[in-house]
Design an enzyme around this catalytic site. Sequence first.
Site, short mmCIF file in Angstrom:
data_model
loop_
_atom_site.label_atom_id
_atom_site.label_comp_id
_atom_site.label_asym_id
_atom_site.label_seq_id
_atom_site.Cartn_x
_atom_site.Cartn_y
_atom_site.Cartn_z
CE1 TYR A 58 -3.00 -3.06 0.38
CE2 TYR A 58 -3.24 -2.61 2.72
CZ TYR A 58 -3.53 -3.38 1.62
OH TYR A 58 -4.36 -4.47 1.76
CG HIS A 127 -1.26 -8.88 0.25
ND1 HIS A 127 -0.88 -7.58 0.20
CD2 HIS A 127 -2.62 -8.85 0.19
CE1 HIS A 127 -1.93 -6.79 0.11
NE2 HIS A 127 -3.00 -7.54 0.10
CB SER A 206 -13.71 -5.15 0.07
OG SER A 206 -12.51 -4.55 -0.34
N PRO A 207 -15.80 -5.28 3.19
CG PRO A 207 -16.08 -4.71 5.44
CD PRO A 207 -15.04 -4.81 4.36
CG LEU A 208 -18.87 -1.16 4.12
CD1 LEU A 208 -18.47 0.21 4.66
CD2 LEU A 208 -20.34 -1.44 4.41
NE ARG A 210 -12.58 -4.37 -4.71
CZ ARG A 210 -11.50 -4.81 -4.05
NH1 ARG A 210 -10.86 -3.99 -3.25
NH2 ARG A 210 -11.10 -6.05 -4.17
N GLY A 211 -16.95 0.25 -1.01
CA GLY A 211 -17.72 1.47 -0.86
C GLY A 211 -19.03 1.50 -1.62
#
Length: 332
Positions: A58, A127, A206-208, A210-211
């Site tokens: 990142y 990863h 990413s439980p949302l 990715r927004g």
Amino acid sequence: MTVATRNLGGQGLTASVQGLGCMGMSEFYGVGDRDESVATIHRALDLGVNFLDTADIYGPHTNEELVGSAIKGRRDEVVLATKFGIVRDPDDPSRRGVNGRPEYVRSSIDGSLQRLGLDHVDLYYQHRVDTTVPIEETVGAMAELVQVGKVRFLGLSEAGPETIRRAHAVHPISALQSEWSLWSRDLEDGVVPVARELGIGIVAYSPLGRGFLTGQIKSPNDFDDDDFRQHQPRFQGENFAKNLELVEAVRALADEKGLTAGQLALAWVHAQGDDVFPIPGTKRRTYLEENVAAADVELGEADLQRLDEILPPGAAAGDRYPDMRWVRVESR
């Protein structure tokens, strides 16, 4: 409003039931604000969100530096997870490979510790699986890091069922990090049962969506020029339009319950089991507090059934990545 803690996996690691994904503070989701990102991490710790997630890729590297500076003086409050294994081409950062060679494992942890300003990390993930290196060799090198005190617990990210079994036979794996949300449910058939059989905690990134599941994204034009979601299949063309319809249905149910769409989507992940630890990412305190509130939302069977009808497995249009070979491949 304080987030509870519980055991993550069966090896003695305890973490907040909801974590904070720090990736977007440094890149991928448009321009960041370092001061606000640091303030968000501080606010997370104040609210009991002690499970922070970063990785050497990142930035690259700059996110570990940011997180390290933010937790300086508060190390004892933090369960710090970082990752190694994805390698970016210095001449073209969009080109990436995977490296699971033992010598790379050893050098990677030293680089991460230096950037974080720490003498150890709590959870160290591979990863992505390197299909050219037997998983036993990679995990064997990771186990050495535990023995010398540089790492407390081990994890894998986006590993397949057989890889998880083989890795766990070398050294106990405490956490399996994979994408899991209302619109990314492909790990439910094979990965989740194996993780539960072996007593491995599941960290849902990413439980949302990715927004997207927050309902805040209405058009592909909402993305900044440097937002990587522009290149993801689910955010393009007809896929975007179809997925937007699904999100609107989620929003309608959320409205009935007095929640935001994002809170309902996040509460669904929490409801998947006590061994599931979602790590929604944000770089703003406002969204952090909204996410934290979702940890206290209890969904009944009728709510879960309605959500399953809106977004059953496979309902989302488009793949998660342009190249799905990038995730959950089995190793040698």
